[in-house]
Motif scaffolding. Structure first.
Motif, PDB file in Angstrom:
ATOM      1  N   VAL A  74      70.904   7.201  22.765  1.00 33.31           N
ATOM      2  CA  VAL A  74      70.129   6.260  21.810  1.00 33.31           C
ATOM      3  C   VAL A  74      71.184   4.614  22.907  1.00 33.31           C
ATOM      4  O   VAL A  74      72.212   5.476  24.024  1.00 33.31           O
ATOM      5  CB  VAL A  74      71.878   6.824  21.045  1.00 33.31           C
ATOM      6  CG1 VAL A  74      72.403   5.699  20.646  1.00 33.31           C
ATOM      7  CG2 VAL A  74      71.399   6.997  20.071  1.00 33.31           C
ATOM      8  N   CYS A 118      76.278  11.566  18.800  1.00 32.49           N
ATOM      9  CA  CYS A 118      76.287   9.983  18.503  1.00 32.49           C
ATOM     10  C   CYS A 118      76.903  10.183  17.492  1.00 32.49           C
ATOM     11  O   CYS A 118      76.639  10.490  16.813  1.00 32.49           O
ATOM     12  CB  CYS A 118      74.800   9.142  18.787  1.00 32.49           C
ATOM     13  SG  CYS A 118      74.413   7.868  18.353  1.00 32.49           S
ATOM     14  N   VAL A 119      77.927   8.950  16.622  1.00 32.12           N
ATOM     15  CA  VAL A 119      78.574   8.110  16.121  1.00 32.12           C
ATOM     16  C   VAL A 119      77.516   8.211  14.820  1.00 32.12           C
ATOM     17  O   VAL A 119      77.385   8.507  13.655  1.00 32.12           O
ATOM     18  CB  VAL A 119      78.562   7.301  16.095  1.00 32.12           C
ATOM     19  CG1 VAL A 119      78.641   6.130  16.205  1.00 32.12           C
ATOM     20  CG2 VAL A 119      80.661   7.062  15.094  1.00 32.12           C
ATOM     21  N   TYR A 146      79.761   6.505  21.980  1.00 34.34           N
ATOM     22  CA  TYR A 146      79.483   4.977  21.973  1.00 34.34           C
ATOM     23  C   TYR A 146      80.699   3.914  22.576  1.00 34.34           C
ATOM     24  O   TYR A 146      81.379   2.977  22.844  1.00 34.34           O
ATOM     25  CB  TYR A 146      79.119   4.121  20.603  1.00 34.34           C
ATOM     26  CG  TYR A 146      79.969   4.273  19.390  1.00 34.34           C
ATOM     27  CD1 TYR A 146      80.780   5.850  18.661  1.00 34.34           C
ATOM     28  CD2 TYR A 146      81.053   2.817  19.418  1.00 34.34           C
ATOM     29  CE1 TYR A 146      81.948   5.338  17.733  1.00 34.34           C
ATOM     30  CE2 TYR A 146      82.112   3.032  18.081  1.00 34.34           C
ATOM     31  CZ  TYR A 146      82.680   4.339  17.760  1.00 34.34           C
ATOM     32  OH  TYR A 146      83.531   4.522  16.860  1.00 34.34           O
TER      33      TYR A 146
HETATM   34 MO   LIG Z   1      75.891   6.475  19.619  1.00 35.21          MO
END
Ligand SMILES: [Mo]
Ligand SMILES: Nc1nc2c(c(=O)[nH]1)N[C@H]1C(S)=C(S)[C@@H](COP(=O)(O)O)O[C@H]1N2
Length: 546
Positions: A262, A310-311, A403
């Motif tokens: 990502v 990942c969010v 992130y």
């Molecule tokens: Mo992410």
């Protein structure tokens, strides 16, 4: 469309006319005009690629406009793109841009037959817009306008000459009022010009590509030349029982080639490790530091298994992976520079990481210094970081979403305060502080699978980095919760596989899972989307038992 009737008059005007083959009607000329538009656009992109060589590859128009689109997309649009296209979201963007451009190119090309001045003007306006976007986009500077500008000039020139041939006039002669519809077309001239444009386009594209990726070979050589030192602190071997080896469940250690990716780059940065420098500075940094790659490697490395999440991962989603990372512990490096956590009076509460690609991520200083294995990672599963995963150096902080912590292609660390600065994703509505959530996923059976009646393995993974997983339960059709068998725990920072044997009875059934972490907390059933702090809710799958 407005021209249909006129077209008919022209084409049927004089069927016996001996010049008919060289005086085609408007539809034929327009079709060739459309072709000319496509050729001109291809020429623009190729010439722009070449013109990006003295600037930077990211200044090429499709890159610059695409990157700006990525940066400007509001969270819901991004969500949609990720949901619909997954990791191919950037490919989808590029295909979309090319499709739109091709459509505009045919339109402008058709316009050019009758109204060459307007068409060339439109091309120059689009080029100017591209130039403005490139110069003001991510990491943009005035020179970034050059490729779009030069590309637009090339396109306008190609279009102009092709349109002139179609109208049977000399390119340098002022177009007549009737734009030459009535005069015979210069077929030979058109074919020659189109051929020349095609050859030139191919040459410019090939040369531009080659020159723009000249640095890639050097970067690849630098990666091939890296010898990762043995860690001073090894990870314990993965317990034999950590991997249940079940079909359909991902392996405990995710191979690099299967690790999710990502980021927001259209071209993966290829950094030459020999040129790499890390700058550490900012609030409360008594002794700013600049480090090269070899200096970093000489600091003594730790090796740890850590699960990265990942969010943007939806409940049950694929954006989670577990690797054996090798890196320099971050806390001692910060302490040597004089950094103290806020709880000990340090003035900075945010560690801002900046990357080669202009990305910013901000992690809580308190978390980085609380004893967890935050590191500047250089190795992933026994090899230098792959380029796509941040070569030469990325940050990694167990227990935080990627992130805010996992900066790839790291270049700079700045101690700051959350009040002073919002990092990239925080500016785009994501949470400032982002501890990973306790999550569990059913990997087998797959949704809507046809399952044979009788004993069936229901299995998957669960994760709650820093807290660990202590219990996973499964239920069928809202029945009682059943405890799944947990695979051996590798560490609190890694995911854990689980399996429950279900005596499947015929019919359609819904399987649901929930995990409990090391603090005794069971994941919430409340469903929420990924924005701002990660998706919550339980994963469930519906299957058909025959
Ligand atoms: Mo992410
Ligand atoms: N430079 C840079 N680093 C980045 C990102 C990015 O877009 N640019 N994305 C982050 C996000 S959102 C996540 S989830 C992880 C993903 O790391 P991976 O691609 O190696 O799996 O990287 C993080 N680091």
């Amino acid at each position: 469309m407005r021209d249909v009737s006129e077209d008919r008059t022209v084409t049927t005007a004089d069927p016996a006319d001996g010049e008919e083959p060289t005086r085609p009607g408007r539809p034929a000329r327009r079709a060739l005009g459309a072709l000319g538009g496509l050729l001109a656009t291809a020429a623009a992109l190729a010439v722009a690629e070449l013109a990006a060589v003295p600037v930077r590859p990211e200044a090429a128009p499709l890159d610059a406009v695409g990157t700006t689109a990525i940066d400007a997309a509001p969270a819901p649009v991004k969500e949609f793109a990720v949901r619909t296209f997954g990791e191919s979201d950037k490919l989808a963007l590029q295909v979309g841009m090319v499709a739109v451009l091709a459509l505009c190119a045919t339109g402008v090309g058709m316009l050019a037959v009758g109204r060459p001045v307007a068409a060339a003007g439109a091309v120059l306006v689009v080029g100017a817009a591209g130039a403005a976007v490139a110069a003001s986009g991510r990491d943009g500077a005035p020179p970034d306008a050059l490729p779009s500008a030069v590309g637009a000039l090339a396109a306008a020139a190609v279009l102009w000459v092709l349109a002139a041939r179609l109208a049977g006039r000399r390119p340098l002669r002022k177009p007549p009022r009737d734009a030459g519809w009535g005069s015979p077309m210069d077929r030979r001239g058109f074919a020659l010009t189109a051929g020349a444009a095609l050859v030139g386009t191919g040459a410019a594209a090939t040369l531009g590509r080659r020159l723009n990726s000249a640095g890639d070979a050097a970067a690849a050589a630098s990666r091939a030349g890296v010898t990762l030192p043995a860690p001073v602190s090894r990870a314990a071997p993965v317990p034999r029982g950590a991997d249940l080896g079940l079909a359909g469940v991902p392996p405990f250690t995710t191979p690099n080639s299967a690790f999710y990716r990502v980021d927001t780059v259209l071209r993966v940065p290829r950094v030459d490790a020999r040129d790499w420098r890390l700058r550490l500075h900012g609030k409360g940094v008594a002794r700013p530091v600049t480090l090269g790659f070899d200096e970093l490697l000489s600091r003594g490395l730790i090796e740890r298994d850590t699960t990265l999440t990942c969010v943007s991962n939806e409940v049950g989603g694929p954006y989670v992976g577990n690797a054996r990372w090798l890196g320099v512990p971050l806390a001692p490096l910060l302490r040597e520079a004089g950094v103290r956590p806020p709880s000990k009076g340090g003035p900075a509460d945010q560690l801002v990481a900046r990357s080669e690609d202009g990305m910013t991520l901000g992690a809580p200083v308190e978390d980085v210094l609380d004893g967890r294995d935050a590191m500047l990672a250089v190795g992933m599963n026994g090899e230098p970081l792959p380029f796509a995963h941040g070569f030469p150096v990325r940050m990694l902080v167990p227990g935080l979403f990627g992130y805010v912590s996992a900066c790839k292609w790291l270049r700079e660390l700045e101690l700051a305060s959350f009040d002073d600065f919002d990092a990239y994703w925080v500016e785009r509505d994501w949470a400032r502080e982002a501890p990973v959530l306790t999550q569990s996923r059913i990997d087998t059976p797959r949704p809507l699978a046809d399952v044979a009646a009788g004993p069936t393995a229901v299995a998957g993974v669960a994760w709650a980095q820093r807290r660990g997983i202590t219990r996973v339960e499964v239920r069928v059709d809202d029945g009682p919760w059943r405890r799944a068998r947990l695979a051996a725990e590798d560490s609190k920072d890694t995911w854990r596989q689980w399996v429950w044997t279900w005596d499947a009875a015929p019919g359609s059934h819904r399987l649901e899972v929930r995990a409990t972490d090391g603090t005794g907390e069971t994941q919430t059933a409340d469903r929420s989307g990924t924005v701002p702090g990660g998706a919550t809710g339980r994963h469930s799958v519906v299957v058909n038992v025959a």
